[in-house]
Design a protein around this motif. Structure first.
Motif, short mmCIF file in Angstrom:
data_model
loop_
_atom_site.label_atom_id
_atom_site.label_comp_id
_atom_site.label_asym_id
_atom_site.label_seq_id
_atom_site.Cartn_x
_atom_site.Cartn_y
_atom_site.Cartn_z
N PHE A 47 42.94 133.96 67.05
CA PHE A 47 41.50 133.85 67.30
C PHE A 47 40.79 135.19 67.20
CE2 PHE A 47 43.24 134.30 71.66
CZ PHE A 47 42.48 135.34 72.15
N TYR A 48 41.50 136.31 67.37
CA TYR A 48 40.83 137.61 67.22
C TYR A 48 40.38 137.82 65.78
CZ TYR A 48 42.40 139.16 71.85
OH TYR A 48 42.60 139.29 73.20
N GLU A 49 41.29 137.62 64.83
CA GLU A 49 40.92 137.80 63.43
C GLU A 49 39.86 136.78 63.01
OE1 GLU A 49 42.89 138.28 58.97
OE2 GLU A 49 44.18 137.96 60.71
N ARG A 50 40.00 135.54 63.47
CA ARG A 50 39.00 134.51 63.13
C ARG A 50 37.62 134.91 63.65
NH1 ARG A 50 42.96 130.41 64.47
NH2 ARG A 50 41.91 130.13 66.48
N TYR A 51 37.59 135.45 64.87
CA TYR A 51 36.32 135.84 65.48
C TYR A 51 35.63 136.92 64.65
CZ TYR A 51 33.18 138.21 68.77
OH TYR A 51 32.09 138.82 69.36
N PHE A 52 36.37 137.99 64.33
CA PHE A 52 35.76 139.09 63.58
C PHE A 52 35.40 138.66 62.16
CE2 PHE A 52 37.79 141.79 66.88
CZ PHE A 52 36.66 142.48 67.27
N LEU A 53 36.27 137.86 61.52
CA LEU A 53 35.96 137.40 60.18
C LEU A 53 34.72 136.52 60.16
CD1 LEU A 53 39.38 136.59 58.46
CD2 LEU A 53 37.57 138.10 57.59
N HIS A 54 34.59 135.65 61.15
CA HIS A 54 33.42 134.78 61.21
C HIS A 54 32.14 135.60 61.32
CE1 HIS A 54 30.87 131.38 62.29
NE2 HIS A 54 30.46 132.06 63.35
N LYS A 55 32.14 136.59 62.19
CA LYS A 55 30.94 137.41 62.38
C LYS A 55 30.68 138.27 61.14
CE LYS A 55 29.41 138.66 66.25
NZ LYS A 55 29.07 139.35 67.51
N TRP A 56 31.73 138.84 60.55
CA TRP A 56 31.54 139.71 59.39
C TRP A 56 31.06 138.91 58.19
CZ3 TRP A 56 35.85 142.67 56.33
CH2 TRP A 56 35.27 143.65 55.54
N ARG A 57 31.67 137.76 57.93
CA ARG A 57 31.22 136.94 56.81
C ARG A 57 29.76 136.55 56.96
NH1 ARG A 57 36.63 133.35 57.19
NH2 ARG A 57 37.94 134.48 55.68
N GLY A 58 29.37 136.17 58.18
CA GLY A 58 27.98 135.83 58.40
C GLY A 58 27.05 137.00 58.12
N SER A 59 27.47 138.20 58.51
CA SER A 59 26.69 139.39 58.26
C SER A 59 26.57 139.67 56.76
CB SER A 59 27.33 140.59 58.96
OG SER A 59 26.68 141.80 58.63
N LEU A 60 27.67 139.53 56.04
CA LEU A 60 27.66 139.78 54.59
C LEU A 60 26.83 138.75 53.86
CD1 LEU A 60 31.43 140.72 54.07
CD2 LEU A 60 29.47 142.28 54.16
N GLN A 61 26.89 137.50 54.30
CA GLN A 61 26.08 136.46 53.66
C GLN A 61 24.59 136.70 53.91
OE1 GLN A 61 28.04 133.16 55.52
NE2 GLN A 61 29.60 132.98 53.92
N ARG A 62 24.27 137.18 55.09
CA ARG A 62 22.87 137.52 55.37
C ARG A 62 22.41 138.66 54.48
NH1 ARG A 62 20.42 139.07 61.37
NH2 ARG A 62 18.26 139.29 60.70
N LYS A 63 23.26 139.65 54.30
CA LYS A 63 22.92 140.78 53.43
C LYS A 63 22.69 140.30 52.00
CE LYS A 63 22.76 145.43 53.19
NZ LYS A 63 22.05 146.31 54.12
#
Length: 331
Positions: A198-214
């Motif tokens: 769940f740690y990697e899933r958590y950070f990946l979820h937040k990072w992917r969302g940030s990159l998609q917003r960018k």
């Protein structure tokens, strides 16, 4: 005389000693609610967009003292990766510092919070020059009898690197406090991969969302392919390095923001490092191998998880107490 807390003072009840529980509770549930409801930072915060040099703009929020005729000093707070100025630990720490008589400036790193529009290029962890520029600009805008820097996780890593560069940059930095700072990015990546999924899933979820917003804000160039965005943390980081940095390899990039080994041996500013022996994200062995000068103190608590340090079921945090009390010291 005010008692200054040490890591040995942190003793959560047995039911809260699990490191993963500590890490999760730090930013969720009642603790998050307590940070958002009635927090004194919200009422008096003033937004600032800082010129950090080379055309880079970073956002932050300044809270000035209202209860004292003169603040004890100014503390710049740095959040962790995919956190923000409104992360739970930032709000709790900022409120505690404000209550203790400090002015507070909470900085958002590039592409964190609601700042993706401010700069075209992506955030990465080696963008130290702009954070040095931001702290220098904060010091210029808000002169204070004392300037301190406190950071959590990646923010702690940035705080230490800013401190190394502060004398040359003319930043009158007085003290540093780093909570669970990332020491060796390579072993930190390994630890995330080896930790519960769940740690990697958590950070990946937040990072992917940030990159998609960018990507939505800057649609004229493909930042990542769909396949790259669907990769693991290691794979997506490697794609980011090769596409958007000049490092040439993942290893070179990870070495670029490491403070491991003797990297802190030349640190001239007094600093306190707080970590937990059971941190599931940043291995304690990284801290044990540091070469630290006499004015830098390492405090290791047996429990606390990653930036957790929850005292008990009241959700009161030891970390913000530690930061505040260390900054209140005169020595």
């Amino acid at each position: 005389m005010r008692m200054v807390p040490n890591a040995a003072d942190f003793a959560p009840p047995r039911a809260l000693r699990n490191p993963h529980l500590q890490s999760i509770l730090a930013s969720t549930g009642p603790r998050r609610w307590r940070a958002l409801v009635g927090n004194p930072l919200d009422a008096g915060a003033v937004e600032h967009v800082l010129d950090c040099g080379d055309g880079v703009r970073l956002q932050g929020f300044h809270n000035a003292q209202a209860a004292r005729p003169q603040a004890r000093g100014l503390v710049v707070l740095l959040h962790g990766w995919e956190g923000s100025a409104r992360s739970t630990y930032m709000l709790h720490t900022g409120a505690r510092l404000l209550a203790e008589g400090f002015d507070v400036f909470r900085l958002n790193f590039r592409d964190h919070g609601d700042t993706h529009h401010l700069n075209r290029e992506l955030f990465h962890s080696c963008r130290i020059d702009e954070v040095v520029g931001a702290v220098a600009e904060v010091a210029r805008r808000f002169p204070s009898p004392r300037l301190a820097l406190a950071g959590y996780s990646l923010g702690g890593n940035f705080a230490l690197r800013v401190a190394l560069r502060a004398p040359a940059a003319g930043i009158p930095l007085d003290r540093i406090v780093a909570v669970c700072p990332l020491v060796n990015p390579r072993t930190g990546l390994y630890a995330l991969e080896d930790a519960p999924r769940f740690y990697e899933r958590y950070f990946l979820h937040k990072w992917r969302g940030s990159l998609q917003r960018k990507q939505r804000l800057f649609p004229d160039a493909e930042l990542f392919t769909t396949a790259e965005l669907g990769g693991s943390l290691r794979e997506l980081t490697r794609a980011m390095v090769l596409r958007h940095t000049g490092f040439g390899s993942l290893d070179a990039y990870l070495d670029g923001y490491s403070v491991a080994g003797d990297a802190l041996a030349g640190l001239r500013i007094p600093a306190n490092l707080l970590t937990a022996a059971d941190d599931p994200v940043i291995p304690i062995a990284d801290f044990r191998s540091l070469t630290l000068p006499p004015q830098v103190r390492l405090d290791v608590a047996p429990h606390g998880g990653h930036c957790g340090f929850i005292h008990g079921f009241s959700m009161r945090g030891f970390a913000e107490e530690y930061v505040a009390q260390r900054l209140l010291r005169d020595d």
